[in-house]
Write a protein that holds these residues in place. Structure first.
Motif, PDB file in Angstrom:
ATOM      1  N   VAL A  82       0.799  -1.243  -0.216  1.00 58.69           N
ATOM      2  CA  VAL A  82      -0.003   0.020  -0.103  1.00 58.69           C
ATOM      3  C   VAL A  82       0.790   1.258  -0.178  1.00 58.69           C
ATOM      4  O   VAL A  82       0.615   2.302  -0.508  1.00 58.69           O
ATOM      5  CB  VAL A  82      -1.069   0.123   1.173  1.00 58.69           C
ATOM      6  CG1 VAL A  82      -2.302  -0.773   1.025  1.00 58.69           C
ATOM      7  CG2 VAL A  82      -0.367  -0.342   2.481  1.00 58.69           C
ATOM      8  N   VAL A  83       1.888   1.215   0.758  1.00 60.46           N
ATOM      9  CA  VAL A  83       2.882   2.430   0.753  1.00 60.46           C
ATOM     10  C   VAL A  83       3.260   2.640  -0.611  1.00 60.46           C
ATOM     11  O   VAL A  83       3.362   3.748  -1.088  1.00 60.46           O
ATOM     12  CB  VAL A  83       4.007   2.159   1.873  1.00 60.46           C
ATOM     13  CG1 VAL A  83       4.959   3.475   1.570  1.00 60.46           C
ATOM     14  CG2 VAL A  83       3.528   2.136   3.144  1.00 60.46           C
ATOM     15  N   MET A  84       3.671   1.471  -1.479  1.00 62.38           N
ATOM     16  CA  MET A  84       3.985   1.693  -2.726  1.00 62.38           C
ATOM     17  C   MET A  84       2.808   1.937  -3.998  1.00 62.38           C
ATOM     18  O   MET A  84       3.072   2.202  -4.978  1.00 62.38           O
ATOM     19  CB  MET A  84       5.011   0.454  -3.272  1.00 62.38           C
ATOM     20  CG  MET A  84       6.317   0.138  -2.526  1.00 62.38           C
ATOM     21  SD  MET A  84       7.451   1.553  -2.913  1.00 62.38           S
ATOM     22  CE  MET A  84       7.955   1.362  -4.696  1.00 62.38           C
ATOM     23  N   GLY A  85       1.938   1.859  -3.630  1.00 62.91           N
ATOM     24  CA  GLY A  85       0.611   1.895  -4.247  1.00 62.91           C
ATOM     25  C   GLY A  85       0.334   0.854  -5.306  1.00 62.91           C
ATOM     26  O   GLY A  85      -0.341   0.937  -6.409  1.00 62.91           O
ATOM     27  N   LEU A  86       0.674  -0.275  -4.715  1.00 66.05           N
ATOM     28  CA  LEU A  86       0.804  -1.644  -5.864  1.00 66.05           C
ATOM     29  C   LEU A  86      -0.120  -2.490  -5.227  1.00 66.05           C
ATOM     30  O   LEU A  86      -0.127  -3.669  -5.725  1.00 66.05           O
ATOM     31  CB  LEU A  86       2.242  -2.225  -5.984  1.00 66.05           C
ATOM     32  CG  LEU A  86       3.297  -1.178  -6.438  1.00 66.05           C
ATOM     33  CD1 LEU A  86       4.557  -1.720  -6.371  1.00 66.05           C
ATOM     34  CD2 LEU A  86       2.739  -0.864  -8.003  1.00 66.05           C
ATOM     35  N   GLU A  87      -1.066  -2.265  -4.282  1.00 69.67           N
ATOM     36  CA  GLU A  87      -1.995  -3.360  -3.560  1.00 69.67           C
ATOM     37  C   GLU A  87      -2.659  -3.889  -4.593  1.00 69.67           C
ATOM     38  O   GLU A  87      -3.324  -4.935  -4.360  1.00 69.67           O
ATOM     39  CB  GLU A  87      -2.612  -2.620  -2.446  1.00 69.67           C
ATOM     40  CG  GLU A  87      -3.794  -1.727  -2.630  1.00 69.67           C
ATOM     41  CD  GLU A  87      -3.067  -0.017  -2.821  1.00 69.67           C
ATOM     42  OE1 GLU A  87      -1.802  -0.080  -3.141  1.00 69.67           O
ATOM     43  OE2 GLU A  87      -3.908   0.870  -2.780  1.00 69.67           O
ATOM     44  N   ASN A  88      -3.226  -3.351  -5.554  1.00 67.86           N
ATOM     45  CA  ASN A  88      -4.192  -3.944  -6.523  1.00 67.86           C
ATOM     46  C   ASN A  88      -3.627  -4.771  -7.778  1.00 67.86           C
ATOM     47  O   ASN A  88      -4.395  -5.501  -8.340  1.00 67.86           O
ATOM     48  CB  ASN A  88      -4.950  -2.763  -7.209  1.00 67.86           C
ATOM     49  CG  ASN A  88      -5.743  -1.955  -6.278  1.00 67.86           C
ATOM     50  OD1 ASN A  88      -6.336  -2.620  -5.151  1.00 67.86           O
ATOM     51  ND2 ASN A  88      -6.006  -0.601  -6.471  1.00 67.86           N
TER      52      ASN A  88
ATOM     53  N   SER B  99       2.166  11.534   0.670  1.00 70.91           N
ATOM     54  CA  SER B  99       2.729  10.531  -0.193  1.00 70.91           C
ATOM     55  C   SER B  99       2.110   9.219   0.117  1.00 70.91           C
ATOM     56  O   SER B  99       1.741   8.493  -0.888  1.00 70.91           O
ATOM     57  CB  SER B  99       3.994  10.674  -0.545  1.00 70.91           C
ATOM     58  OG  SER B  99       4.821  10.158   0.544  1.00 70.91           O
ATOM     59  N   THR B 100       2.073   8.950   1.288  1.00 75.43           N
ATOM     60  CA  THR B 100       1.813   7.488   1.785  1.00 75.43           C
ATOM     61  C   THR B 100       0.214   7.443   1.265  1.00 75.43           C
ATOM     62  O   THR B 100      -0.176   6.395   0.971  1.00 75.43           O
ATOM     63  CB  THR B 100       1.862   7.334   3.176  1.00 75.43           C
ATOM     64  OG1 THR B 100       3.278   7.674   3.432  1.00 75.43           O
ATOM     65  CG2 THR B 100       1.701   5.990   3.435  1.00 75.43           C
ATOM     66  N   ASN B 101      -0.416   8.474   1.634  1.00 74.70           N
ATOM     67  CA  ASN B 101      -1.963   8.357   1.368  1.00 74.70           C
ATOM     68  C   ASN B 101      -2.084   8.118  -0.128  1.00 74.70           C
ATOM     69  O   ASN B 101      -3.056   7.347  -0.520  1.00 74.70           O
ATOM     70  CB  ASN B 101      -2.500   9.978   1.299  1.00 74.70           C
ATOM     71  CG  ASN B 101      -2.843  10.144   2.955  1.00 74.70           C
ATOM     72  OD1 ASN B 101      -2.890   9.150   3.909  1.00 74.70           O
ATOM     73  ND2 ASN B 101      -3.185  11.650   3.463  1.00 74.70           N
TER      74      ASN B 101
END
Lengths: 263, 93
Positions: free
Chosen positions: A48-54, A211-213
């Motif tokens: 999630v921090v990297m924005g790759l959760e999906n 940025s984490t958001n």
């Protein structure tokens, strides 16, 4: 030459995952082929921090248990094409993998990547032992608080016992104004207590929350001071000699008044 | 009057970081001993080795531990002496 670096801290919530994400992204931006490994089985967060959760299909446990090939579990970050993520399993626990399996995994990854960066879970139990098993060197993240520094000291001792020498320190979330007032330990205090080499100092910065958001590593943000600090850390990892950035904030009205009164 | 101005600008009391440092220093003395269970044993052996030149001691009755008060940590060693060795006083003449 390929290197396996574990990012660890003992205490939770000091910024291991954020540090892993930013250092990894920074190395990829410096044209290195990088894989981030989330070793926090059961409490995965690096995705999630990297924005790759999906984009997760397979995870680390699928690889160690042979449900898929290593290449199938690696997620390529489309924004930085030299950056990959190996996510942790969310429905298993730390005992689902052994130090020996982690060692093999790291060896396999080393053949394909310049840097393997492992995000270690908090604590000193199985998860920690797994995370450090395949690593060549360690980065210890701490904050300027007694609890975090105490835990960092214990981690340094445990790494020493595991024959991993010379870990490097990242001091996270330092607040220059509090340091100036004498209400927060400064860098020299912490180096003095922990007696290890400093890799970098990251100031407290609201940009990190934003940025984490968004799931975008802060290191790409030119305005962020934390981002500047991470860029410096990346250059030091790559062997450059970069001086510590100044943590002084711009002189505000109160400071000018103080100076006027000679306080 | 000056004190009040000082307090307004936040310079009235000494910072808390020195308290943090001091507390950490003390707590880490104990933590570092506990990281390695063999630490005290190795220390004991070394003490026995150096003292044995001068006196005969009762190794079984020997106790070594760390004790702490508010502001300091001390290494306490209780070493029963069986007898002194004669040679030890030769260096004194």
């Amino acid at each position: 030459m390929s290197e396996v670096i574990v990012v660890t801290s003992g205490k939770g919530g000091v910024g291991k995952t954020t540090t892993t994400a930013n250092i990894g992204t920074g190395l990829a931006l410096a044209d290195k082929k990088v894989v981030l490994v989330d070793a926090d089985i059961g409490l995965r967060n690096l995705d999630v921090v990297m924005g790759l959760e999906n984009r997760i299909v397979y995870d680390l446990i699928d690889v160690t248990e042979g449900n898929c090939r290593l290449k199938q579990a690696l997620i390529r970050d489309k924004r930085y094409d030299k950056l990959f993520l190996l996510p942790a399993a969310q429905t298993r626990d730390k005992n689902a993998v052994s130090p020996e399996q982690m060692r093999q995994l790291c060896e396999e990854l080393q053949q394909d990547f310049d840097f393997v960066i492992i995000d270690c879970p908090a604590g000193i139990e199985q998860g920690f032992k797994n995370a450090i098993a395949g690593a060549d060197r360690a980065i210890i993240v701490t904050t300027p608080e007694v609890s975090a520094v105490r835990d960092a000291d214990r981690i340094i001792g445990l790494l020493e016992a595991a024959e991993m020498h010379n870990p490097k320190l990242v001091v996270n979330r330092i607040r220059p104004q509090m340091v100036k007032k004498g209400d927060m330990m400064d860098i020299d205090d912490m180096i003095d207590i922990l007696a290890i080499d400093l890799l970098g100092v990251v100031p407290e910065d609201e940009h990190i929350v934003v940025s984490t958001n968004r799931g975008e590593p802060a290191i790409c943000n030119e305005q962020s001071r934390a981002s500047q600090a991470y860029r410096n850390i990346v250059r030091r990892i790559l062997g450059e000699n970069v001086p510590l950035m100044s943590l002084e904030l711009e002189v505000g009205l109160v400071d000018r008044l103080k100076k006027f009164f000679g306080l | 009057m000056f004190n009040i101005i000082n307090r307004i600008f936040g310079k009235g009391s000494a910072g808390s970081k020195d308290i943090a440092k001091e507390r950490l220093r003390l707590v880490l003395v104990h933590d570092r001993v506990n990281v390695s269970p063999q630490f005290i044993e190795i220390l004991k052996e070394d003490i026995v080795r150096s003292i044995s030149t001068y006196m005969e001691i009762d190794e079984k009755g020997m106790e070594v531990s760390l004790a702490s008060s508010n502001s300091s940590v001390a290494l306490i060693a209780n070493i029963p002496v069986r007898r002194m060795k004669r040679g030890a006083s030769f260096y004194n003449d």
